[in-house]
Motif scaffolding. Structure first.
Motif, PDB file in Angstrom:
ATOM      1  N   SER A 306       0.850  -1.191   0.000  1.00 49.58           N
ATOM      2  CA  SER A 306       0.000   0.000   0.000  1.00 49.58           C
ATOM      3  C   SER A 306       0.885   1.240   0.000  1.00 49.58           C
ATOM      4  O   SER A 306       1.789   1.357   0.829  1.00 49.58           O
ATOM      5  CB  SER A 306      -0.906   0.009   1.242  1.00 49.58           C
ATOM      6  N   THR A 307       0.629   2.165  -0.915  1.00 49.76           N
ATOM      7  CA  THR A 307       1.457   3.370  -1.007  1.00 49.76           C
ATOM      8  C   THR A 307       1.406   4.189   0.273  1.00 49.76           C
ATOM      9  O   THR A 307       2.435   4.591   0.816  1.00 49.76           O
ATOM     10  CB  THR A 307       1.001   4.240  -2.195  1.00 49.76           C
ATOM     11  N   PHE A 308       0.211   4.458   0.764  1.00 49.87           N
ATOM     12  CA  PHE A 308       0.066   5.316   1.937  1.00 49.87           C
ATOM     13  C   PHE A 308       0.060   4.536   3.250  1.00 49.87           C
ATOM     14  O   PHE A 308       0.139   5.135   4.318  1.00 49.87           O
ATOM     15  CB  PHE A 308      -1.231   6.134   1.830  1.00 49.87           C
ATOM     16  N   GLY A 309      -0.081   3.225   3.183  1.00 44.61           N
ATOM     17  CA  GLY A 309      -0.184   2.427   4.392  1.00 44.61           C
ATOM     18  C   GLY A 309       1.046   2.537   5.273  1.00 44.61           C
ATOM     19  O   GLY A 309       2.173   2.382   4.804  1.00 44.61           O
ATOM     20  N   GLY A 310       0.834   2.814   6.567  1.00 45.52           N
ATOM     21  CA  GLY A 310       1.946   2.902   7.506  1.00 45.52           C
ATOM     22  C   GLY A 310       2.776   4.154   7.381  1.00 45.52           C
ATOM     23  O   GLY A 310       3.922   4.197   7.860  1.00 45.52           O
ATOM     24  N   ASN A 311       2.213   5.217   6.783  1.00 45.62           N
ATOM     25  CA  ASN A 311       2.997   6.451   6.690  1.00 45.62           C
ATOM     26  C   ASN A 311       3.207   7.035   8.088  1.00 45.62           C
ATOM     27  O   ASN A 311       2.513   6.703   9.045  1.00 45.62           O
ATOM     28  CB  ASN A 311       2.319   7.452   5.746  1.00 45.62           C
ATOM     29  N   THR A 312       4.176   7.909   8.201  1.00 46.34           N
ATOM     30  CA  THR A 312       4.624   8.383   9.508  1.00 46.34           C
ATOM     31  C   THR A 312       3.524   9.094  10.280  1.00 46.34           C
ATOM     32  O   THR A 312       3.329   8.857  11.485  1.00 46.34           O
ATOM     33  CB  THR A 312       5.833   9.319   9.335  1.00 46.34           C
ATOM     34  N   TRP A 313       2.785   9.969   9.618  1.00 48.64           N
ATOM     35  CA  TRP A 313       1.736  10.713  10.320  1.00 48.64           C
ATOM     36  C   TRP A 313       0.644   9.776  10.823  1.00 48.64           C
ATOM     37  O   TRP A 313       0.169   9.921  11.953  1.00 48.64           O
ATOM     38  CB  TRP A 313       1.143  11.785   9.397  1.00 48.64           C
ATOM     39  N   ALA A 314       0.244   8.839  10.005  1.00 49.26           N
ATOM     40  CA  ALA A 314      -0.788   7.889  10.419  1.00 49.26           C
ATOM     41  C   ALA A 314      -0.306   7.044  11.591  1.00 49.26           C
ATOM     42  O   ALA A 314      -1.051   6.809  12.554  1.00 49.26           O
ATOM     43  CB  ALA A 314      -1.176   6.995   9.243  1.00 49.26           C
ATOM     44  N   ALA A 315       0.931   6.574  11.522  1.00 47.96           N
ATOM     45  CA  ALA A 315       1.472   5.745  12.591  1.00 47.96           C
ATOM     46  C   ALA A 315       1.584   6.535  13.895  1.00 47.96           C
ATOM     47  O   ALA A 315       1.291   6.018  14.978  1.00 47.96           O
ATOM     48  CB  ALA A 315       2.830   5.184  12.180  1.00 47.96           C
ATOM     49  N   ALA A 316       2.004   7.786  13.809  1.00 48.97           N
ATOM     50  CA  ALA A 316       2.108   8.619  15.005  1.00 48.97           C
ATOM     51  C   ALA A 316       0.749   8.839  15.639  1.00 48.97           C
ATOM     52  O   ALA A 316       0.594   8.777  16.871  1.00 48.97           O
ATOM     53  CB  ALA A 316       2.752   9.961  14.645  1.00 48.97           C
ATOM     54  N   ALA A 317      -0.266   9.093  14.809  1.00 50.96           N
ATOM     55  CA  ALA A 317      -1.625   9.281  15.330  1.00 50.96           C
ATOM     56  C   ALA A 317      -2.117   8.015  16.021  1.00 50.96           C
ATOM     57  O   ALA A 317      -2.753   8.076  17.086  1.00 50.96           O
ATOM     58  CB  ALA A 317      -2.575   9.661  14.195  1.00 50.96           C
ATOM     59  N   ALA A 318      -1.812   6.863  15.447  1.00 51.17           N
ATOM     60  CA  ALA A 318      -2.260   5.597  16.033  1.00 51.17           C
ATOM     61  C   ALA A 318      -1.564   5.324  17.362  1.00 51.17           C
ATOM     62  O   ALA A 318      -2.194   4.848  18.318  1.00 51.17           O
ATOM     63  CB  ALA A 318      -2.013   4.454  15.052  1.00 51.17           C
ATOM     64  N   ILE A 319      -0.271   5.607  17.451  1.00 49.65           N
ATOM     65  CA  ILE A 319       0.442   5.413  18.720  1.00 49.65           C
ATOM     66  C   ILE A 319      -0.169   6.286  19.805  1.00 49.65           C
ATOM     67  O   ILE A 319      -0.425   5.834  20.930  1.00 49.65           O
ATOM     68  CB  ILE A 319       1.942   5.718  18.551  1.00 49.65           C
ATOM     69  N   ALA A 320      -0.423   7.551  19.480  1.00 50.48           N
ATOM     70  CA  ALA A 320      -1.031   8.457  20.457  1.00 50.48           C
ATOM     71  C   ALA A 320      -2.416   7.973  20.859  1.00 50.48           C
ATOM     72  O   ALA A 320      -2.806   8.059  22.033  1.00 50.48           O
ATOM     73  CB  ALA A 320      -1.110   9.866  19.878  1.00 50.48           C
ATOM     74  N   THR A 321      -3.163   7.444  19.915  1.00 48.73           N
ATOM     75  CA  THR A 321      -4.502   6.925  20.208  1.00 48.73           C
ATOM     76  C   THR A 321      -4.441   5.799  21.224  1.00 48.73           C
ATOM     77  O   THR A 321      -5.210   5.773  22.196  1.00 48.73           O
ATOM     78  CB  THR A 321      -5.171   6.429  18.914  1.00 48.73           C
ATOM     79  N   LEU A 322      -3.550   4.853  21.017  1.00 52.11           N
ATOM     80  CA  LEU A 322      -3.427   3.725  21.934  1.00 52.11           C
ATOM     81  C   LEU A 322      -2.994   4.194  23.317  1.00 52.11           C
ATOM     82  O   LEU A 322      -3.480   3.679  24.340  1.00 52.11           O
ATOM     83  CB  LEU A 322      -2.437   2.696  21.377  1.00 52.11           C
ATOM     84  N   GLU A 323      -2.095   5.162  23.372  1.00 54.64           N
ATOM     85  CA  GLU A 323      -1.673   5.710  24.664  1.00 54.64           C
ATOM     86  C   GLU A 323      -2.856   6.295  25.422  1.00 54.64           C
ATOM     87  O   GLU A 323      -3.031   6.043  26.627  1.00 54.64           O
ATOM     88  CB  GLU A 323      -0.602   6.779  24.451  1.00 54.64           C
ATOM     89  N   VAL A 324      -3.672   7.082  24.749  1.00 53.00           N
ATOM     90  CA  VAL A 324      -4.817   7.717  25.401  1.00 53.00           C
ATOM     91  C   VAL A 324      -5.824   6.663  25.869  1.00 53.00           C
ATOM     92  O   VAL A 324      -6.374   6.756  26.976  1.00 53.00           O
ATOM     93  CB  VAL A 324      -5.493   8.727  24.451  1.00 53.00           C
ATOM     94  N   LEU A 325      -6.067   5.647  25.054  1.00 48.95           N
ATOM     95  CA  LEU A 325      -7.010   4.604  25.427  1.00 48.95           C
ATOM     96  C   LEU A 325      -6.628   3.947  26.745  1.00 48.95           C
ATOM     97  O   LEU A 325      -7.480   3.680  27.612  1.00 48.95           O
ATOM     98  CB  LEU A 325      -7.095   3.544  24.324  1.00 48.95           C
ATOM     99  N   TYR A 326      -5.327   3.698  26.914  1.00 49.24           N
ATOM    100  CA  TYR A 326      -4.871   3.051  28.141  1.00 49.24           C
ATOM    101  C   TYR A 326      -4.770   4.030  29.300  1.00 49.24           C
ATOM    102  O   TYR A 326      -5.204   3.739  30.421  1.00 49.24           O
ATOM    103  CB  TYR A 326      -3.524   2.360  27.898  1.00 49.24           C
ATOM    104  N   GLU A 327      -4.183   5.190  29.064  1.00 47.14           N
ATOM    105  CA  GLU A 327      -3.957   6.139  30.151  1.00 47.14           C
ATOM    106  C   GLU A 327      -5.269   6.654  30.744  1.00 47.14           C
ATOM    107  O   GLU A 327      -5.360   6.898  31.956  1.00 47.14           O
ATOM    108  CB  GLU A 327      -3.105   7.309  29.660  1.00 47.14           C
ATOM    109  N   GLU A 328      -6.294   6.820  29.911  1.00 47.08           N
ATOM    110  CA  GLU A 328      -7.593   7.289  30.403  1.00 47.08           C
ATOM    111  C   GLU A 328      -8.554   6.140  30.693  1.00 47.08           C
ATOM    112  O   GLU A 328      -9.703   6.382  31.068  1.00 47.08           O
ATOM    113  CB  GLU A 328      -8.218   8.251  29.382  1.00 47.08           C
ATOM    114  N   ASP A 329      -8.064   4.901  30.537  1.00 47.38           N
ATOM    115  CA  ASP A 329      -8.867   3.696  30.793  1.00 47.38           C
ATOM    116  C   ASP A 329     -10.232   3.796  30.112  1.00 47.38           C
ATOM    117  O   ASP A 329     -11.279   3.544  30.715  1.00 47.38           O
ATOM    118  CB  ASP A 329      -9.047   3.483  32.296  1.00 47.38           C
TER     119      ASP A 329
END
Length: 468
Positions: A306-329
């Motif tokens: 995939s050309t756009f799959g796993g691009n840096t901005w998308a990956a950074a947004a996903a990492i931050a999303t997972l952090e918030v999900l856990y930190e805010e339970d």
């Protein structure tokens, strides 16, 4: 450097953000999907929203709305979460796409996905949407098993690209594009005997299923269905694919809905809220063994890309999303507030016969309405008749939006069901606002006829206003 003049009628970004509601509607009708634009305008769903934060959005007239639709479950973190926006700022100097390299940020995201998913799911492929994740999962299953048949459930929704559409259980979406992918068979959702009957000849590559059917009207499986499907698939060496695109990442009160039965699939599809409501991110994840059978070694390494799959901005947004999900339970908050929401909806059901059934888990709830058979609305527009007879959920959604400023929508495969999927940070006070609004609607409109008449008036007023 010579500057080339932009073409006539070209709209710059500063001009674009200043377009008014009428200009936006005209552009949609002329340059985008005119039929959809007309339908939304008739229902007065063509409001222009210009600001969003969390569960709150504001229209161009300054009115505040509560978003209980949540982009069909894509806004688990709400609109414009500051942590996700800050993540993009952190990587703004990185190359966003550079295929002749190994991405730095996406490597961290892949490790994180492996850490939070159940069992020995390990290897991820990143793409841009849920439909792409499903496409990749189906291809992976065929490549890994050498088999062709795919089994899916009636009433399911897995996307509208050709492969995903082939395993989506509504003929209305399939008919215009037939023939679809060959070797695809459907079974009733929740029927383990039907599943075993389709797998026992050992020709099926995979069985794909939603842990909760979203677009069918928020349909929960019978107790033990997912674990039973796991056992049957293992018995016949058929891969089990869980589509957690809508149910995943805390929505149902667990990080993944399959954890309610402690079941691990062979392949899991993710998307929607993975990008934090900011970036489009999709993924499928599987075991090391399955990945190696399909794509192991240099010769097969580029069979699926995939050309756009796993691009840096998308990956950074996903990492931050997972952090918030856990930190805010947020999964636990979804469980507790989901119980509160469902209890409130069931109290309404006890008082109003218009409500047929309340279904859901966590903050993924569906409200199905009764509807008289053979009733025809005496309205000026034929479209009003169709909407009133077939789309009971839209009548409720119209009232919620235009009178109470609460955003909802009906489910795609069952238009008589209102879906409620607010951001997971929704408060009990905001839930009470929704429940009070629904109570007001049902108290005012004792039955279908009153609601249909009100909807017809809204449609007629919108039509005459836009025609003048």
């Amino acid at each position: 450097m010579r500057k080339i003049k932009t073409p006539d009628h070209f709209i710059s970004l500063p001009e674009a953000v200043k377009l008014n509601r009428e200009q936006v509607a005209e552009n949609h009708k002329r340059y985008l999907n005119s039929g959809l634009a007309m339908m939304l305008s008739l229902l007065n769903f063509d409001k222009q929203f210009i600001k969003a934060e969390g569960i709150k959005v504001w229209d161009s007239d300054g009115n505040l709305y509560l978003d209980f639709l949540g982009a069909y479950g894509a806004l688990n973190l709400g609109h414009n979460h500051p942590r996700v926006l800050a993540a993009l700022e952190q990587v703004k100097e990185f190359p966003n796409m550079l295929q002749a390299s190994l991405g730095t940020v996406v490597s961290a995201l892949a490790q994180n996905i492996a850490a939070i998913t159940p069992g020995d799911l390990q290897r991820s492929f990143f793409c841009n949407s849920g439909a792409e994740a499903v496409e990749g999962a189906l291809k992976l299953a065929r490549a890994a098993t050498g088999r062709q048949r795919i089994v899916y459930c009636e009433g399911s929704f897995h996307g509208k690209t050709m492969g995903a559409l082939s395993v989506t259980g509504r003929e209305q979406y399939q008919k215009a594009f037939q023939p679809l992918i060959p070797g695809i068979v459907s079974i009733p959702f929740g029927d383990l005997n039907a599943l075993e009957d389709k797998l026992k000849d050992k020709t099926a590559a995979a069985f794909i299923v939603e842990p909760i059917q979203g677009e069918a009207g928020i349909i929960l499986p019978p107790a033990g269905y997912l674990s039973g499907a796991r056992q049957i698939c293992a018995k016949y060496n058929t891969l089990l694919i869980f589509d957690e695109i809508q149910t995943g990442l805390g929505r149902t009160g667990e990080m993944f809905a399959c954890r309610h039965e402690n079941v691990t699939p062979d392949i899991m599809c993710l998307a929607k809220s993975l990008g934090g409501g900011v970036m489009p991110v999709g993924a499928f994840i599987t075991t090391d063994d399955i990945w190696e059978r399909a794509y192991g070694g240099m010769e097969k390494a580029r069979l699926h890309t995939s050309t756009f799959g796993g691009n840096t901005w998308a990956a950074a947004a996903a990492i931050a999303t997972l952090e918030v999900l856990y930190e805010e339970d947020l999964p636990e908050r979804a469980r507790k507030n989901g119980d509160y929401l469902l209890a409130g909806l069931n109290r309404l059901k006890e008082n109003y016969p218009l409500i047929k059934e309340v279904r859901g888990r966590g903050l993924m709830a569906g409200l199905e309405f009764n509807q008289p058979e053979g009733f025809v609305v005496k309205a000026t527009l034929g479209l009003a008749n169709k909407i009133s007879q077939e789309y009971m959920g839209s009548l409720i959604a119209v009232e919620l939006l235009n009178k109470y400023r609460i955003i909802t929508a009906y489910t795609l495969n069952n238009p008589n069901v209102i879906r409620l999927e607010p951001p997971l940070q929704v408060t009990r006070e905001q839930i009470d606002t929704l429940l009070e609004a629904l109570d007001g609607i049902f108290r005012k409109h004792k039955g279908f006829i009153s609601l249909a008449a009100t909807s017809a008036k809204t449609i007629f007023k919108s039509f005459t206003k836009k025609s003048s």
